[in-house]
Design an enzyme around this catalytic site. Structure first.
Site, PDB file in Angstrom:
ATOM      1  N   ASP A 261       0.859  -1.182   0.000  1.00 21.75           N
ATOM      2  CA  ASP A 261       0.000   0.000   0.000  1.00 21.75           C
ATOM      3  C   ASP A 261       0.899   1.236   0.000  1.00 21.75           C
ATOM      4  O   ASP A 261       2.080   1.167   0.325  1.00 21.75           O
ATOM      5  CB  ASP A 261      -0.916  -0.028   1.228  1.00 21.75           C
TER       6      ASP A 261
ATOM      7  N   CYS B 179     -14.822 -24.317  16.913  1.00 20.54           N
ATOM      8  CA  CYS B 179     -13.965 -24.366  15.732  1.00 20.54           C
ATOM      9  C   CYS B 179     -13.067 -25.586  15.865  1.00 20.54           C
ATOM     10  O   CYS B 179     -12.756 -26.014  16.983  1.00 20.54           O
ATOM     11  CB  CYS B 179     -13.133 -23.079  15.641  1.00 20.54           C
TER      12      CYS B 179
ATOM     13  N   CYS C 294     -10.007 -25.791  14.165  1.00 17.13           N
ATOM     14  CA  CYS C 294      -8.655 -25.480  13.697  1.00 17.13           C
ATOM     15  C   CYS C 294      -7.646 -26.011  14.723  1.00 17.13           C
ATOM     16  O   CYS C 294      -8.021 -26.360  15.850  1.00 17.13           O
ATOM     17  CB  CYS C 294      -8.493 -23.977  13.481  1.00 17.13           C
TER      18      CYS C 294
END
Length: 491
Positions: free
Chosen positions: A93, A279, A281
């Site tokens: 950026d 979750c 993960c």
């Protein structure tokens, strides 16, 4: 055609694409997520991004690097890839975010693009003007003109095979966004970030974000890779992909972790409020919320950031699979109903069914009716638009949800939300749709629109609609010249 981007499978405006990044020597499959890396504050080492999370591309801020003497010298000496330890592609950026936050920055387009090239960036960004939402038209137009001048300047800067972004601005003025998209697409630049939407997302104005993106898309060509700047929460990836965005960037994975916030596909939870991790993960499978709360601050932050990355990339894969299988709109609907603001965004998307329909495949595997929004999907719009192309045989035709009747010259089937169709089409998409036995009012009303369309296209034909006790709101929309028969009540 833009040589760097190839569109594959599509579902509405969403698509699986391949973005060739020549300077990095990689091809990135989209939609994809770019983790944001602040070189002053690295929470998860970028060297882990590829193998552990599946990241193919990251984004960092060249203005921050250029403003710090030590970072600047390291980047110029080592190059970004070695400095960050990342083998994938790197986007930089320009400092426009700092411009939006602080009102001024000490650089310009030509200087920052050359610096991005010199430190080894694969995709650079000029200094655009991120006009805030709700700016008056005069300000938005003036700042857009400045941005466009800078894009034209960026075209003249020799940056070798580094790709260059062409940000699309225009605040919340749809015509300016569309104009900006057309201008950016007309340049020789490569990628097209829709900018200055972070304030809209921070304020949960997903409907206004949707309008801004769709307006920009109307100005851009089909082969334009689109980056939704600042889209980093997994709860809105499905919606963003449905808008035709290909690239997202997430600083949220790290910023939220610093505040003990835990990302999910339906919103954000605070660690203190969790008794169980919803979750599977690696982080959540190996730790309990209680154990993570008891860790040192740095370890806790790192683990939460890792979870946030896992859930984010998991959602990206889910979105890709939905595009491939033609079920993205079902996923968008499911995500939309998790939060009122994403529901606003979904409804704004459906307001533009004609725009979605233009690029939506005519045939898919399945259509699932999951709620009132399904009645406004592109497939329903397309079916209604095509009714006047279908031949009606006979002067007296029955439209029925049940069996045919030989007293009529011809019988057509009726399936809410699509409405009438000849029986020969019963096994074709989308008329093979899975619909609930208890259809909602919106589905019946959409079917009535189909009846209207057919009756208007055949003014000399007498129609009878045999319905299964439709609500009055749907029956009132049926033309008076169509006879009504309630098959449930026998009247």
């Amino acid at each position: 055609m833009r040589d760097v981007f190839e569109v594959g499978a599509q579902d509405g405006l969403a698509r699986i694409g391949e973005l060739d990044v020549p300077r990095a020597g990689v091809t990135v499959e989209t939609p994809t997520l770019m983790p944001v890396v602040n070189p002053n504050l690295i929470t998860v080492e970028p060297s882990r991004f590829v193998d552990e999370f599946g990241a193919e591309l990251l984004i960092t801020n060249s203005y921050i690097i250029n403003s710090d003497d030590d970072l600047r010298e390291r980047a110029l000496d080592e190059g970004l890839h070695e400095m960050l330890g990342f083998d994938g592609a790197i986007m930089t950026d320009s400092g426009s975010f700092q411009l939006a936050e602080y009102g001024e920055i000490d650089t310009d387009t030509e200087a920052i693009l050359r610096f991005q090239h010199d430190i080894g960036s694969d995709i650079g960004t000029p200094v655009d003007i991120p006009t805030p939402p709700d700016a008056d038209r005069e300000q938005a137009a003036a700042e857009l003109e400045t941005t466009q001048q800078r894009l034209e300047l960026a075209e003249t800067v020799d940056v070798g095979d580094m790709l260059v972004n062409a940000p699309v601005q225009g605040a919340t003025q749809p015509d300016l966004r569309e104009q900006a998209g057309a201008h950016a697409y007309g340049t020789a630049l490569d990628l097209f970030p829709v900018g200055a939407v972070v304030p809209l997302m921070n304020q949960y104005r997903y409907d206004d974000m949707t309008e801004a993106v769709l307006a920009a898309k109307r100005g851009l060509g089909r082969d334009a890779p689109v980056h939704l700047f600042g889209a980093g929460h997994p709860m809105m990836f499905a919606l963003a992909a449905a808008l035709g965005c290909d690239l997202f960037d997430s600083a949220a994975y790290a910023i939220y972790a610093r505040d003990d916030r835990y990302l999910t596909v339906s919103g954000t939870e605070h660690l203190d409020d969790l008794h169980y991790f919803p979750c599977d993960c690696p982080v959540c499978a190996e730790h309990s919320p209680q154990a993570v709360r008891g860790m040192a601050a740095g370890d806790r932050e790192r683990l939460l950031a890792e979870h946030n990355l896992h859930v984010s990339f998991g959602e990206i894969r889910r979105v890709k699979q939905a595009i491939k299988s033609g079920t993205l709109m079902e996923l968008v609907a499911a995500r939309a109903h998790a939060h009122p603001s994403t529901l606003d965004g979904y409804r704004a998307l459906l307001d533009h069914s004609d725009q979605l329909e233009a690029s939506d495949p005519a045939s898919k595997d399945a259509f699932f009716y999951t709620g009132a929004g399904s009645a406004r999907r592109p497939e329903v719009h397309r079916h209604h638009q095509r009714l006047d192309r279908l031949d009606v045989d006979g002067d007296d035709v029955l439209l029925t949800e049940g069996d045919s009747n030989h007293r009529y010259d011809e019988s057509w089937n009726v399936l809410p939300p699509f409405g009438p169709y000849p029986s020969a089409l019963a096994t074709t998409y989308p008329l093979t749709a899975e619909t609930p036995a208890r259809m909602d009012r919106a589905g019946y009303e959409a079917a009535a629109e189909g009846v209207c369309r057919l009756a208007e296209a055949n003014p000399d034909t007498a129609f009878t609609l045999a319905h299964d006790d439709w609500p009055e709101s749907a029956l009132e929309a049926v033309p008076q010249r169509v006879s009504l028969y309630n098959a449930v009540r026998g009247e």
